[in-house]
Design an enzyme around this catalytic site. Structure first.
Site, PDB file in Angstrom:
ATOM      1  CB  CYS A 276     -46.222  37.290  40.584  1.00 21.04           C
ATOM      2  SG  CYS A 276     -47.665  37.788  41.532  1.00 21.04           S
TER       3      CYS A 276
ATOM      4  CB  CYS B  45     -49.579  36.521  53.871  1.00 21.02           C
ATOM      5  SG  CYS B  45     -51.096  35.634  54.283  1.00 21.02           S
TER       6      CYS B  45
ATOM      7  CG  HIS C 119     -44.483  39.108  45.679  1.00 16.92           C
ATOM      8  ND1 HIS C 119     -43.688  39.043  44.548  1.00 16.92           N
ATOM      9  CD2 HIS C 119     -45.683  38.580  45.307  1.00 16.92           C
ATOM     10  CE1 HIS C 119     -44.366  38.489  43.561  1.00 16.92           C
ATOM     11  NE2 HIS C 119     -45.582  38.212  43.991  1.00 16.92           N
TER      12      HIS C 119
END
Length: 355
Positions: free
Chosen positions: A78, A193, A298
């Site tokens: 990430c 989430c 994300h």
């Protein structure tokens, strides 16, 4: 040597199955060059991506006419995008190059990230939501948070996103609605989430440009995790974030108390709580005014540079309805993980100062 962010840009975010990587990258790089002003040239390019195909960096850059220069692709989970940024800053700081493009790109597709089967956790199906859920369960057991406080992170960040047109997953929710959303990994629910998302983000790193609008890079630190197991005193990721943050603050000559606005890695609500604790950020710090990963989604390689773009806009006073008044010092933290036995693959913390 002074290092500054001369320009930033991003694509739109969200599920974009009909938009290819070239178009995503072009949107981000074009905006960054327009933001920076001056020539549309750089001396080198660092590209962060996790799932991009072989040659993806050269492929998207060729479409923009950026050829004939060093191009390096990095993968750090990430933190891939902010790793590209960290290397771009170091290249300028040491005088290796005068002007560098840092680009993060990712197409995530549908579904969750499949655990790596060569790791023991991966073979048992322990995906990242479960790993973060373990951290949440421990904090709940130790009395360091409550279910309501976990849910409040999602309430805050999704409400922040209503003032951010680049965060498509925002909205107004109550704590009760967050807790009542579909269970994912106990105690984490769906609204706690981050969604999957496609996108790109870019930054032009140089020595400030001629316009005087460059945001100064006070420091940027990059570390990878040390061994971590059931004997570790803190939850997974805490110590890596703490140590990387300490290195960044020391290099900047500043402390957590000097930070006015921060964008931190909130892939899950517990992630924001652990990160702010590890960094020493306390109220009245403003954290994730963009809506964070919970609202932007994300796209792994792009996330860190999208966080960076938000802080640059904040420090320039150009964040619109989500502007943090008087912000002078900003912080970006991106944490990537997933490798068995380690306290995270990598963490990058950058400390930035307004022009």
């Amino acid at each position: 040597m002074t290092v500054a962010i001369e320009g930033v840009g991003t694509s739109g975010f969200g599920r974009q199955p009909d938009v290819d990587l070239v178009d995503l990258a072009f949107a981000a790089v074009d905006e960054a060059f327009r933001d920076a002003g001056g020539p549309r040239t750089v001396d080198a390019v660092w590209v962060g991506t996790v799932f991009g195909p072989a040659g993806v960096a050269q492929r998207v850059l060729r479409a923009m006419g950026l050829t004939g220069m060093p191009v390096l692709t990095v993968e750090n989970a990430c933190a891939s995008g902010t790793t590209a940024f960290a290397e771009a800053c170091e290249a300028v700081r040491t005088g290796r190059y005068g002007r560098v493009l840092a680009l993060g790109i990712e197409r995530m597709g549908d579904g969750a990230i499949v655990p790596e089967p060569t790791d023991p956790e991966g073979r048992t199906g322990l995906a990242l939501p479960a790993l973060y859920a373990m951290a949440a369960a421990r904090w709940l057991h130790e009395g360091r948070t409550t279910l309501e406080q976990l849910a409040a992170v999602a309430v805050k960040n999704k409400a922040n996103a209503l003032a951010n047109p680049r965060a498509p997953f925002g909205g107004r929710f109550t704590v009760a609605e967050v807790l009542a959303s579909r269970p994912i990994a106990d105690p984490l629910t769906l609204l706690q989430c981050c969604p999957t998302s496609d996108g790109a983000a870019a930054a032009i790193v140089g020595r400030g440009g001629s316009g005087g609008g460059g945001v100064r890079v006070r420091s940027v630190a990059l570390q990878s995790g040390a061994p971590w197991n059931h004997r570790s005193r803190e939850v997974w990721g805490h110590d890596l974030v703490r140590d990387t943050g300490a290195a960044a603050f020391a290099a900047a000559g500043l402390g957590a108390e000097d930070v006015d606005v921060a964008e931190v890695h909130d892939a899950f609500t517990i992630g924001e709580l652990v990160t702010t604790a590890a960094l020493g950020l306390k109220a009245p710090h403003t954290v994730n005014p963009s809506g964070g990963l919970l609202s932007r989604g994300h796209p792994l390689g792009a996330t860190g540079l999208a966080q960076l773009a938000e802080i640059v806009w904040q420090l320039r006073g150009r964040a619109g309805g989500r502007q943090v008044e008087g912000a002078r010092i900003g912080l970006v933290e991106t944490m990537g993980g997933g490798v068995s036995v380690l306290d995270g693959n990598a963490c990058v913390v950058a400390v930035l100062e307004a022009p």
